[in-house]
Design a protein around this motif. Structure first.
Motif, PDB file in Angstrom:
ATOM      1  N   LYS A   4       0.796  -1.226   0.000  1.00  0.00           N
ATOM      2  CA  LYS A   4       0.000   0.000   0.000  1.00  0.00           C
ATOM      3  C   LYS A   4       0.832   1.280   0.000  1.00  0.00           C
ATOM      4  N   VAL A   5       1.994   1.244   0.654  1.00  0.00           N
ATOM      5  CA  VAL A   5       2.818   2.451   0.756  1.00  0.00           C
ATOM      6  C   VAL A   5       4.303   2.135   0.600  1.00  0.00           C
ATOM      7  N   ARG A   6       5.059   3.170   0.211  1.00  0.00           N
ATOM      8  CA  ARG A   6       6.515   3.117   0.223  1.00  0.00           C
ATOM      9  C   ARG A   6       6.960   4.323   1.036  1.00  0.00           C
ATOM     10  N   VAL A   7       7.751   4.088   2.074  1.00  0.00           N
ATOM     11  CA  VAL A   7       8.195   5.149   2.960  1.00  0.00           C
ATOM     12  C   VAL A   7       9.720   5.199   2.916  1.00  0.00           C
ATOM     13  N   PHE A   8      10.269   6.402   2.727  1.00  0.00           N
ATOM     14  CA  PHE A   8      11.723   6.530   2.693  1.00  0.00           C
ATOM     15  C   PHE A   8      12.140   7.960   3.016  1.00  0.00           C
ATOM     16  N   GLU A   9      13.420   8.124   3.257  1.00  0.00           N
ATOM     17  CA  GLU A   9      14.004   9.421   3.545  1.00  0.00           C
ATOM     18  C   GLU A   9      14.998   9.738   2.429  1.00  0.00           C
TER      19      GLU A   9
END
Length: 86
Positions: A4-9
């Motif tokens: 559902k999501v891709r999270v990164f910095e």
């Protein structure tokens, strides 16, 4: 990262730019603020000021290349919403 999501910095040092790719709908929080300039394939440019702690929701976009045009490092925390699988 899940279905559902891709999270990164992402960190941009002064003068850094990232690839010219399309971006899906996303929510971005500035961990360290600064100024990014987006350059589109047609040559159009757009500046975005980020204040530390600021959160912005961005619609899906055509490809562009973001570049840190300021004198300080910019750190962004990004959450991409993925398209539902059909």
């Amino acid at each position: 990262d899940n279905d559902k999501v891709r999270v990164f910095e992402v960190t941009y040092k002064p003068g850094d730019a990232s690839g010219n790719v399309a971006r899906p709908f996303r929510v971005i929080r500035a961990l360290k603020g600064g100024t990014l300039q987006s350059t589109y394939p047609d040559g159009k440019t757009e500046k975005t000021e980020w204040k530390t702690g600021e959160v912005k929701a961005r619609e899906a976009s055509t490809p562009y290349t973001p570049k840190n045009i300021g004198k300080t490092e910019i750190v962004l925390y990004i959450v991409y919403l993925k398209e539902p699988k059909k």
